[in-house]
Design an enzyme around this catalytic site. Structure first.
Site, PDB file in Angstrom:
ATOM      1  N   GLU A  44     -57.929 -63.734  61.574  1.00 45.53           N
ATOM      2  CA  GLU A  44     -58.847 -63.143  60.469  1.00 45.53           C
ATOM      3  C   GLU A  44     -60.176 -64.266  60.848  1.00 45.53           C
ATOM      4  OE1 GLU A  44     -58.538 -60.232  59.604  1.00 45.53           O
ATOM      5  OE2 GLU A  44     -57.033 -60.178  59.296  1.00 45.53           O
ATOM      6  N   CYS A 193     -62.756 -42.518  60.977  1.00 51.80           N
ATOM      7  CA  CYS A 193     -63.271 -42.355  59.904  1.00 51.80           C
ATOM      8  C   CYS A 193     -64.790 -43.645  60.991  1.00 51.80           C
ATOM      9  CB  CYS A 193     -63.219 -42.429  58.519  1.00 51.80           C
ATOM     10  SG  CYS A 193     -64.777 -42.087  57.927  1.00 51.80           S
ATOM     11  N   CYS A 200     -63.696 -35.545  61.816  1.00 49.36           N
ATOM     12  CA  CYS A 200     -63.469 -35.049  60.878  1.00 49.36           C
ATOM     13  C   CYS A 200     -63.223 -34.562  61.371  1.00 49.36           C
ATOM     14  CB  CYS A 200     -64.391 -34.514  59.820  1.00 49.36           C
ATOM     15  SG  CYS A 200     -66.030 -35.838  59.614  1.00 49.36           S
ATOM     16  N   CYS A 203     -59.238 -35.493  60.671  1.00 49.67           N
ATOM     17  CA  CYS A 203     -59.369 -35.703  60.076  1.00 49.67           C
ATOM     18  C   CYS A 203     -58.119 -35.022  58.671  1.00 49.67           C
ATOM     19  CB  CYS A 203     -60.107 -36.441  59.075  1.00 49.67           C
ATOM     20  SG  CYS A 203     -60.132 -37.875  57.503  1.00 49.67           S
TER      21      CYS A 203
HETATM   22  S1  SF4 Z   1     -62.938 -35.920  56.805  1.00 50.48           S
HETATM   23 FE1  SF4 Z   1     -61.995 -38.109  57.297  1.00 50.48          FE
HETATM   24  S2  SF4 Z   1     -63.158 -38.388  59.239  1.00 50.48           S
HETATM   25 FE2  SF4 Z   1     -64.544 -37.309  58.152  1.00 50.48          FE
HETATM   26  S3  SF4 Z   1     -66.373 -38.394  56.657  1.00 50.48           S
HETATM   27 FE3  SF4 Z   1     -64.252 -37.682  55.144  1.00 50.48          FE
HETATM   28  S4  SF4 Z   1     -62.786 -39.768  55.807  1.00 50.48           S
HETATM   29 FE4  SF4 Z   1     -64.236 -39.721  56.974  1.00 50.48          FE
END
Ligand code: SF4
Length: 224
Positions: A44, A193, A200, A203
């Site tokens: 770390e 993300c 997205c 996601c």
């Molecule tokens: S949908 Fe998923 S990848 Fe897109 S901004 Fe939201 S958390 Fe991030």
């Protein structure tokens, strides 16, 4: 809102993230379940301001040569700096490690004591104890701030202390599961993300992600 002040969407997010972790966590030399506090601390300490892939190039060799603080104590500042040089900040890092080794045979396992060590902030202290000892502690870096800001929008607070409190209240109760959750959060921020062009379309959080919902509501299609 949950009783501890975290938005109710933490529940599906926590469940989905832990499921995602089952097959997506990255594999690094410091991800071994049996890692010591010292080994985790070195990782770390190096990972602060250094990409994981770069740290992985230096870390195994460093531990081979300096497997415990007593070996760091026996080294010169120049020897330590030379080994750390490929990942940068070598003099600062060498000086701090030498100072710690001059005072300790074993690293403290109390978070407040760890925070007294030179160049050690809440991220390094909490990550060390969470990942080495399954302590239920918030691990918040830039990736985590970005993920939480996007998923929870305005409900994610400003300010480092409030954000650590939010992250603490977001954790699963069990320490070992909290460890997995924190690892998953770091990897999700690095792999899905991402800062530029978040993925997205693949996601799991689209249904409740504040960022995704607001962009769609504004008629700006992302990549879905
Ligand atoms: S949908 Fe998923 S990848 Fe897109 S901004 Fe939201 S958390 Fe991030």
């Amino acid at each position: 809102m949950t009783p501890n002040g975290v938005p109710a969407t933490i529940e599906p997010f926590r469940k989905d993230l832990l499921e995602w972790a089952e097959s997506n966590l990255r594999n690094f030399p410091w991800r071994d379940d049996s890692i010591s506090v010292y080994e985790m601390f070195v990782a770390e300490f190096f990972l602060t301001q250094t990409p994981a892939e770069n740290t992985a190039d230096v870390y195994p060799e460093f531990l081979d040569r300096y497997p415990a603080l007593e070996h760091v104590r026996e080294a010169s500042q120049a020897e330590l700096a030379e080994m750390i040089e490929p990942i940068g900040f070598q003099h600062m890092r060498a000086d701090a490690l030498a100072e710690i080794a001059s005072e300790y045979d074993e690293l403290p396992t109390d978070v407040e004591e760890l925070l007294q060590l030179p160049r050690v902030g809440p991220y390094v202290a909490n990550a060390t104890l969470c990942f080495a000892l399954d302590r239920r502690l918030p691990v918040v870096d830039r990736n985590v701030n970005r993920v939480y800001s996007r998923v929870f929008g305005d409900e994610y607070p400003d300010g480092d202390a409030d954000r650590r409190e939010f992250a603490l209240e977001s954790l699963p109760e069990d320490g070992a599961i909290a460890r997995t959750y924190n690892l998953a959060l770091l990897d999700f921020g690095a792999m899905v993300c991402t800062k530029q062009a978040p993925r997205c379309s693949e996601c799991f959080a689209r249904e409740y992600c504040s960022y995704y919902q607001s962009v769609v509501a504004d008629g700006e299609n992302l990549d879905a």
